[in-house]
Design a protein around this motif. Structure first.
Motif, PDB file in Angstrom:
ATOM      1  N   PHE A 231     -28.329 -13.599 -21.837  1.00 18.42           N
ATOM      2  CA  PHE A 231     -27.931 -14.288 -20.412  1.00 18.42           C
ATOM      3  C   PHE A 231     -27.018 -13.459 -19.568  1.00 18.42           C
ATOM      4  O   PHE A 231     -27.012 -13.083 -18.593  1.00 18.42           O
ATOM      5  CB  PHE A 231     -27.723 -15.544 -20.417  1.00 18.42           C
ATOM      6  CG  PHE A 231     -27.775 -16.307 -19.163  1.00 18.42           C
ATOM      7  CD1 PHE A 231     -28.916 -17.304 -19.079  1.00 18.42           C
ATOM      8  CD2 PHE A 231     -26.951 -16.570 -18.530  1.00 18.42           C
ATOM      9  CE1 PHE A 231     -29.227 -17.916 -17.618  1.00 18.42           C
ATOM     10  CE2 PHE A 231     -26.706 -17.135 -17.361  1.00 18.42           C
ATOM     11  CZ  PHE A 231     -27.852 -17.929 -17.067  1.00 18.42           C
ATOM     12  N   ALA A 232     -26.014 -13.225 -20.479  1.00 18.33           N
ATOM     13  CA  ALA A 232     -24.882 -12.285 -19.582  1.00 18.33           C
ATOM     14  C   ALA A 232     -25.087 -11.031 -19.200  1.00 18.33           C
ATOM     15  O   ALA A 232     -24.701 -10.700 -17.938  1.00 18.33           O
ATOM     16  CB  ALA A 232     -23.360 -12.450 -20.647  1.00 18.33           C
ATOM     17  N   ASN A 233     -25.966 -10.282 -19.909  1.00 20.63           N
ATOM     18  CA  ASN A 233     -26.414  -9.216 -19.411  1.00 20.63           C
ATOM     19  C   ASN A 233     -27.220  -9.123 -18.318  1.00 20.63           C
ATOM     20  O   ASN A 233     -27.290  -8.266 -17.307  1.00 20.63           O
ATOM     21  CB  ASN A 233     -26.830  -8.387 -20.694  1.00 20.63           C
ATOM     22  CG  ASN A 233     -25.908  -7.723 -21.643  1.00 20.63           C
ATOM     23  OD1 ASN A 233     -24.797  -6.813 -21.314  1.00 20.63           O
ATOM     24  ND2 ASN A 233     -25.871  -8.305 -22.973  1.00 20.63           N
ATOM     25  N   PHE A 234     -28.247  -9.872 -18.286  1.00 21.64           N
ATOM     26  CA  PHE A 234     -29.239 -10.177 -17.464  1.00 21.64           C
ATOM     27  C   PHE A 234     -28.535 -10.471 -16.046  1.00 21.64           C
ATOM     28  O   PHE A 234     -29.087 -10.100 -14.934  1.00 21.64           O
ATOM     29  CB  PHE A 234     -30.493 -10.963 -17.746  1.00 21.64           C
ATOM     30  CG  PHE A 234     -31.318 -10.381 -18.636  1.00 21.64           C
ATOM     31  CD1 PHE A 234     -32.555  -9.485 -18.111  1.00 21.64           C
ATOM     32  CD2 PHE A 234     -31.866 -11.088 -19.793  1.00 21.64           C
ATOM     33  CE1 PHE A 234     -33.278  -8.813 -18.857  1.00 21.64           C
ATOM     34  CE2 PHE A 234     -32.838 -10.334 -20.561  1.00 21.64           C
ATOM     35  CZ  PHE A 234     -33.343  -9.222 -20.377  1.00 21.64           C
ATOM     36  N   MET A 235     -27.545 -11.317 -16.146  1.00 16.43           N
ATOM     37  CA  MET A 235     -26.826 -11.768 -15.025  1.00 16.43           C
ATOM     38  C   MET A 235     -26.030 -10.485 -14.224  1.00 16.43           C
ATOM     39  O   MET A 235     -25.921 -10.660 -13.152  1.00 16.43           O
ATOM     40  CB  MET A 235     -25.867 -12.957 -15.379  1.00 16.43           C
ATOM     41  CG  MET A 235     -25.208 -13.603 -14.171  1.00 16.43           C
ATOM     42  SD  MET A 235     -23.853 -14.848 -14.897  1.00 16.43           S
ATOM     43  CE  MET A 235     -22.566 -13.875 -15.364  1.00 16.43           C
ATOM     44  N   ALA A 236     -25.705  -9.870 -15.008  1.00 12.28           N
ATOM     45  CA  ALA A 236     -24.975  -8.733 -14.612  1.00 12.28           C
ATOM     46  C   ALA A 236     -25.831  -7.534 -13.924  1.00 12.28           C
ATOM     47  O   ALA A 236     -25.451  -6.713 -13.215  1.00 12.28           O
ATOM     48  CB  ALA A 236     -24.028  -8.197 -15.718  1.00 12.28           C
ATOM     49  N   GLN A 237     -26.941  -7.484 -14.326  1.00 10.24           N
ATOM     50  CA  GLN A 237     -27.920  -6.120 -14.012  1.00 10.24           C
ATOM     51  C   GLN A 237     -28.052  -5.968 -12.571  1.00 10.24           C
ATOM     52  O   GLN A 237     -27.914  -4.903 -12.276  1.00 10.24           O
ATOM     53  CB  GLN A 237     -29.088  -6.264 -14.918  1.00 10.24           C
ATOM     54  CG  GLN A 237     -29.170  -6.085 -16.281  1.00 10.24           C
ATOM     55  CD  GLN A 237     -30.549  -5.882 -17.019  1.00 10.24           C
ATOM     56  OE1 GLN A 237     -31.553  -6.176 -16.100  1.00 10.24           O
ATOM     57  NE2 GLN A 237     -30.624  -5.563 -18.180  1.00 10.24           N
ATOM     58  N   PRO A 238     -28.352  -7.130 -11.733  1.00  9.33           N
ATOM     59  CA  PRO A 238     -28.514  -6.727 -10.286  1.00  9.33           C
ATOM     60  C   PRO A 238     -27.295  -6.288  -9.825  1.00  9.33           C
ATOM     61  O   PRO A 238     -27.352  -5.219  -8.990  1.00  9.33           O
ATOM     62  CB  PRO A 238     -28.809  -8.110  -9.923  1.00  9.33           C
ATOM     63  CG  PRO A 238     -29.616  -8.832 -10.874  1.00  9.33           C
ATOM     64  CD  PRO A 238     -28.834  -8.528 -12.228  1.00  9.33           C
ATOM     65  N   ALA A 239     -26.155  -6.911 -10.178  1.00 13.19           N
ATOM     66  CA  ALA A 239     -24.921  -6.386  -9.547  1.00 13.19           C
ATOM     67  C   ALA A 239     -24.351  -5.074 -10.028  1.00 13.19           C
ATOM     68  O   ALA A 239     -24.149  -4.198  -9.437  1.00 13.19           O
ATOM     69  CB  ALA A 239     -23.828  -7.475 -10.117  1.00 13.19           C
ATOM     70  N   GLN A 240     -25.060  -4.721 -11.130  1.00 10.85           N
ATOM     71  CA  GLN A 240     -24.514  -3.390 -11.841  1.00 10.85           C
ATOM     72  C   GLN A 240     -25.394  -2.298 -11.006  1.00 10.85           C
ATOM     73  O   GLN A 240     -24.980  -1.269 -10.811  1.00 10.85           O
ATOM     74  CB  GLN A 240     -24.967  -3.305 -13.324  1.00 10.85           C
ATOM     75  CG  GLN A 240     -23.958  -4.080 -14.192  1.00 10.85           C
ATOM     76  CD  GLN A 240     -24.187  -4.186 -15.499  1.00 10.85           C
ATOM     77  OE1 GLN A 240     -25.541  -3.866 -15.877  1.00 10.85           O
ATOM     78  NE2 GLN A 240     -23.370  -4.609 -16.450  1.00 10.85           N
TER      79      GLN A 240
END
Length: 403
Positions: A231-240
């Motif tokens: 969840f943490a990684n998917f949450m960060a992906q668009p911003a990354q």
């Protein structure tokens, strides 16, 4: 055809290893021509919105939401045809990208590719369980991945200079040809697995699958930790993705990151394969997740494309082990006659997090809320929480199969 490391594989698994490895190498050509560049092409070339980037982030796991349906259909039937035909259908979509001139059409095609390919996941798990022996499975799969990643590095190096502008409309269809050739090689693996009961209704199968999380506490905690981590990684992906483009990342930089990541991954597979076979999956995942927290923190301090190189290296070293530990983790907990069901539950949870988290991240990354760097910090904190969950589960429970 001779492949590397075949003499290190037990004789009974050697033929399957050769065909699996050749399939992986052909598939690596397809992925090397496409995967590292999809998000950058969508954002930089086709000007995809934050929502469209979020859709791309969730696309690889969205189809897994139907894993219980796919697994139920496969019960009591040979698993190989399900893997073969879903992969052929999915990879054929790359031919259509020749006509993708808008971000919406491009994102839709890539999402369809991932959705259809997800049908093969439960079948693939059962086939790997059948053809590779317990105690050596992660090591053998690691050998295959080393060969695969080696090809991936070479192809990505070439593709990074080919994919300027709208050249993806030529390169992606060519990639599809190699992807289908990969399927034909995999189809030659001798597999007769038809485990499961075909008479079980979908409603009962789904109910029994959900009850796994109630009745198998070790698996429940294992899934919970991975759910939070993912969840943490998917949450960060668009911003990354958006932040990377803002600081100057283009297809050449994306290609370099992918090459660096894959290069260290080759070496890492030798370590993680044997390491994963010897230790409990919860301990392996906890170690990997704890180190992975450095990735979103790297984005916090990066202001130039070269400053994201540590992220590429870390993801390469850890990514090799995460793939193996997820796979062997499910097999660690699953009874032999319920592998597809356990895998389906695991993939369904991955789909839920993958469909919610990117959109949450796309909202939170707005300047008036957390901003991009705020999202990275929250992601790092959640990753550390996932480590705690894995450690608690490992100390309290063991696999019902081994106990």
């Amino acid at each position: 055809m001779t492949v590397f490391f075949a003499n290190r594989v037990p004789p009974k698994a050697r033929d399957a290893y050769r065909k699996d490895t050749i399939s992986g190498m052909l598939g690596a050509v397809m992925l090397g021509l496409t995967a590292p560049f999809i998000a950058v092409i969508a954002r930089k070339v086709l000007h995809a919105s934050a929502v469209e980037i979020a859709i791309l982030s969730m696309a690889p796991v969205a189809g897994n939401l139907f894993s219980l349906l796919w697994a139920n259909i496969m019960e009591g039937r040979r698993k190989m045809p399900f893997a073969v035909w879903s992969w052929i259908a999915a990879r054929s979509i790359f031919f259509l990208t020749a006509f993708a001139r808008s971000s919406g059409l491009f994102v839709g095609m890539i999402s369809a590719y991932y959705f259809i390919a997800s049908i093969a996941s439960p079948a693939y798990s059962a086939i790997m369980k059948e053809v590779y022996p317990d105690g050596d499975r992660a090591r053998i799969m690691g050998y295959a991945r080393v060969c695969t990643i080696g090809v991936y590095v070479l192809i990505t190096a070439v593709a990074s200079s080919l994919l300027g502008g709208d050249n993806y409309r030529i390169v992606f269809p060519i990639a599809g040809l190699f992807g289908i050739a990969s399927v034909f090689s995999f189809a030659r693996i001798h597999s007769v697995d038809n485990s499961g009961d075909s008479s079980v209704s979908l409603a009962r199968f789904v109910r029994d699958g959900l009850l796994i999380l109630r009745d198998d506490p070790g698996f429940r905690w294992f899934c919970a930790g991975i759910f939070i981590f993912g969840f943490a990684n998917f949450m960060a992906q668009p911003a990354q993705t958006i932040y990377a483009v803002e600081i100057g990342v283009d297809t050449r930089w994306a290609g370099l990151y992918s090459i660096l990541s894959a290069s260290v991954m080759i070496v890492a597979y030798f370590y993680w394969g044997a390491y994963t076979d010897r230790r409990r999956p919860e301990a392996v995942v906890a170690l990997q997740a704890g180190c992975w927290a450095a990735i979103p923190l790297n984005y916090v301090v990066a202001t130039e494309p070269w400053m994201l190189i540590p992220t590429a290296l870390i993801s390469g070293v850890l990514g090799a082990g995460i793939e193996l530990s997820y796979f062997t983790g499910v097999l660690h907990f699953a009874p032999p006659d319920r592998i597809t069901q356990y895998q389906a539950v695991f993939l369904s949870l991955m789909a839920i997090r993958g469909m919610i988290a990117p959109f949450l991240g796309a909202v939170l990354q707005k300047p008036e809320l957390f901003g991009e760097k705020g999202v990275f910090i929250v992601a790092a904190a959640l990753i550390l929480v996932s480590v705690v969950v894995q450690v608690i589960g490992m100390r309290k429970y063991t696999s019902l199969v081994s106990s």
